[in-house]
Write an enzyme that holds these catalytic residues in place. Structure first.
Site, mmCIF file in Angstrom:
data_model
loop_
_atom_site.group_PDB
_atom_site.id
_atom_site.type_symbol
_atom_site.label_atom_id
_atom_site.label_comp_id
_atom_site.label_asym_id
_atom_site.label_seq_id
_atom_site.Cartn_x
_atom_site.Cartn_y
_atom_site.Cartn_z
ATOM 1 N N GLU B 60 7.039 -10.003 2.277
ATOM 2 C CA GLU B 60 6.164 -9.553 3.365
ATOM 3 C C GLU B 60 5.318 -10.653 3.983
ATOM 4 O O GLU B 60 4.915 -10.553 5.127
ATOM 5 C CB GLU B 60 5.276 -8.397 2.911
ATOM 6 C CG GLU B 60 5.985 -7.058 2.960
ATOM 7 C CD GLU B 60 6.414 -6.552 1.607
ATOM 8 O OE1 GLU B 60 6.285 -7.320 0.630
ATOM 9 O OE2 GLU B 60 6.886 -5.400 1.518
ATOM 10 N N HIS B 129 0.286 4.137 0.886
ATOM 11 C CA HIS B 129 1.152 4.443 2.032
ATOM 12 C C HIS B 129 0.415 5.160 3.165
ATOM 13 O O HIS B 129 1.054 5.572 4.121
ATOM 14 C CB HIS B 129 2.329 5.340 1.597
ATOM 15 C CG HIS B 129 3.352 4.654 0.749
ATOM 16 N ND1 HIS B 129 3.077 4.149 -0.495
ATOM 17 C CD2 HIS B 129 4.660 4.381 0.982
ATOM 18 C CE1 HIS B 129 4.183 3.620 -1.006
ATOM 19 N NE2 HIS B 129 5.150 3.741 -0.126
#
Lengths: 361, 326
Positions: B60, B129
């Protein structure tokens, strides 16, 4: 039990610390003109660094990172690249940047606190100096991916220090570069010190070159104080990458003879005796010895070179010092391609403040 | 013209941008054969090939760095993060490089890119999330932060973001990825960045929101209308740079303002809007600026998630309080 993987790391060096040739020199090094060019580039870099440090000491330059003792690394990389290649340096690669057409005035402007110092007139695609350690490595992978996608026979080169090899960014970039077989050469300037942290406390790995093994690419070690070796090994990796052979990591073993930057005092953590001993491996002296003994260099040539480098550095310093600061509103000039309307009031405020208060805040 | 959900409009805009401009590339985890975890890139690998739809390793931090290099070389990379909660390793690249490259080279190098990520709660997702951390990015100079609120906005704003010469963080309200459908014409027309959209006219109070919260905000405006009070609803859309002019003009008419954000209250984009009103709209205000926001808590796991999210009821309560203020 069976062995499923193994590796070894090759070390390359041609000129030893006394300037004696070990083994057989690569073809390019049999050309005296090439070697004197490398020598001159290293001397110019050393002259520039010394002047920049003195400018900082006298309040005419900001913090500066000298490359004293490591000139062979950046110069070897710079010489190994073609003009159309792309260099993504760290902050100690001035020797290579000069070979690629970055001017001394530009780097003085940069360290003197002026963004124009990164607007290189020469190598337009080269990246500017990168201060956040190792963060240029993923960018180098992006540049190399662009070159590959366009099918161009060009290579990206990314230089960082020993400390950077502990960063995730560097590993992520190497991993991706190897996966995509990118035309990218990573060079570690292993100068043994990440500010006060010695190489031995940076990683338990025996070499930094072997960091390439986990990423799936060749890792090579080179005597970073031997500019012939750096030029040769980096050059081979660059040409291999250019042919589609994928990336490589090259660890150049050298030594930081200077402080980390002018803001550092290495005597707090490093013995003078260690530094003195390392002076005996000086990359500049060893090439000079070799060239002199081979009959390619004379005392007169040395004197002329020193005078020439001093004059060129002095001219750059004068140009730098004579460059006025940009108007304060310039901080808005290139924030976006076009200044958003929401920021116009702030730009106008800066201009108005300046008009009211004069040039110096 | 076809009826599309928001995530389908994202896909349509990506396909449109890629067919219009061969420098547009997609990169991210599982964006290829899997079509992305929300299927936003479904079918694009088959249509545009592996050279333009690139499945990346799980890196990432790498993605935005790659995009800086690609952008500087003339490509227009679109990076997908699977969830906003996994973007944070990239903040170094966003803050230190993407937002600065043009400025620090005096325009010599620039790095157009779109960083896409689904954000926000309300879908009972696992830990990490569900956050709404848009203010982190809205604080960074040199960036744009854009959040669409509907399928048509997603299509037009994403096209605008991809065509924009500077980096754009494009946050997608995943709670409404498939909640509503809307007619979206694949006409290649971008919507303007850097400006708010007025979704509903009203004279009594200005309601300001963005992204998924516009669902509840618009519902509250409807309920209020049944009570005889008309709320003007503004969709901020581009959070940075912020179009205060549209908000100020509305508050000048209504005299009252309620800001609705899903993100934690303190230091949010709503605070910036409230400060803008205090700074330049004070004489128009007939009541304190109201804010309905998430709490300054860690985003709760799904069992308590509904108690965190601003609801229509919470918005209505603040609206009534703001309207009653004399």
């Amino acid at each position: 039990m069976s062995q499923v993987a193994s590796f070894s790391i090759d070390h390359t060096g041609f000129l030893d610390a006394q300037g004696k040739v070990q083994g057989e020199l690569p073809a390019f090094a049999r050309d005296a003109e090439t070697l004197t060019r490398l020598y001159k580039a290293m001397v110019l870099t050393r002259t520039f660094d010394a002047k920049a440090v003195s400018l900082q000491r006298t309040g005419r330059l900001g913090t500066f990172a000298s490359s004293l003792g490591q000139e062979a690394v950046a110069v070897g990389v710079g010489e190994a690249l073609r003009p159309e290649d792309v260099l993504l340096p760290s902050f100690r690669e001035q020797g290579g940047q000069f070979l690629r057409g970055v001017t001394m005035t530009e780097l003085l402007l940069y360290w003197g606190g002026d963004e124009r110092g990164s607007d290189y007139a020469g190598p337009r695609e080269d990246f500017p100096i990168c201060v956040p350690v190792g963060t240029q490595a993923p960018q180098a992978a992006g540049v190399a991916l662009a070159l590959k996608l366009r099918g161009e026979a060009r290579v990206a080169a990314c230089v960082f220090g020993d400390g950077a090899t502990s960063r995730g960014d560097v590993y992520e970039a190497m991993n991706f570069a190897a996966l995509q077989a990118l035309p990218l050469v990573f060079v570690v300037n292993n100068n043994q010190w990440a500010i006060s942290v010695p190489r031995a406390r940076q990683t338990a790995a025996e070499t930094l070159a072997q960091k390439a093994v986990a990423a799936g690419m060749p890792g090579l070690q080179v005597d970073g104080n031997d500019v012939i070796a750096v030029r040769h090994v980096v050059g081979e990796a660059v040409e291999r990458a250019r042919r589609g052979g994928g990336p490589a990591l090259i660890e150049a073993l050298t030594y930081r003879l200077s402080d980390h930057t002018t803001a550092d005092d290495a005597s707090r953590y490093r013995d003078d005796a260690e530094v003195s001993a390392r002076w005996k491996e000086d990359p500049v002296a060893r090439l000079r010895t070799y060239l002199s003994e081979a009959g390619h260099w004379t005392k007169e040539a040395e004197e002329a070179l020193i005078a020439d480098c001093a004059a060129r550095v002095e001219a750059a310093v004068e140009e730098y010092l004579a460059t006025p600061a940009l108007p304060p509103s310039a901080m808005f000039d290139h924030l976006y391609a076009e200044l958003p309307a929401a920021l116009e009031a702030q730009r106008d405020e800066v201009t108005a403040n300046n008009d009211a208060e004069g040039d110096e805040p | 013209m076809s009826e599309l959900a928001l995530v389908e409009a994202v896909r349509l805009a990506l396909a449109r941008a890629m067919s219009d401009d061969e420098t547009v590339l997609l990169l991210g985890e599982d964006v290829g054969i899997d079509g992305g975890v929300f299927r936003a890139t479904d079918g694009l690998l088959a249509r545009f090939g592996e050279a333009r739809v690139i499945d990346t390793p799980l890196s990432e931090s790498l993605f935005v760095g790659l995009a800086v290099g690609l952008g500087a070389q003339g490509f227009r990379p679109v990076i997908e993060y699977q969830f906003m909660g996994f973007m944070y390793p990239a903040i170094d690249q966003v803050l230190n490089h993407a937002g600065r490259l043009r400025n620090r080279t005096r325009g010599r190098l620039s790095c157009p890119m779109v960083i896409r990520a689904p954000y926000g709660g309300g879908i009972h997702a696992p830990e990490h999330h569900s956050e709404s951390m848009e203010a982190l990015f809205a604080h960074i100079p040199g960036l744009r932060v854009v959040i669409p609120s509907s399928p048509a906005k997603a299509y037009g704003l994403l096209l605008a973001a991809i065509r924009d010469p500077d980096p754009v963080v494009f946050l997608e309200p995943k709670r409404v990825y498939r909640a509503t459908k809307e007619d979206v014409a694949d006409d290649g027309a971008a919507l303007p960045l850097d400006q708010c959209f007025t979704l509903r006219d009203g004279r009594d109070v200005t309601l300001v929101s963005w992204g998924a919260m516009l669902q509840e905000t618009l519902a509250a405006a409807e309920t209020l209308a049944a009570e005889g009070k008309e709320a003007e609803v503004i969709d901020v859309a581009t959070l940075k740079p912020l179009d205060m002019e549209t908000i100020l003009a509305s508050v000048e008419r209504t005299g009252r303002c309620v800001i609705v954000q899903e993100a934690p209250l303190s230091g949010g984009v709503g605070a910036e809007i409230a400060a803008g009103l205090a700074d330049r709209g004070l004489v128009s205000l007939l009541a304190p600026v109201g804010r309905v926001a998430g709490y300054d808590t860690v985003m709760p796991l799904p069992r308590l998630e509904a108690h965190y999210m601003p609801t229509e009821q919470r918005i209505l309560r603040k609206l009534r309080e703001t309207l009653a203020y004399t």
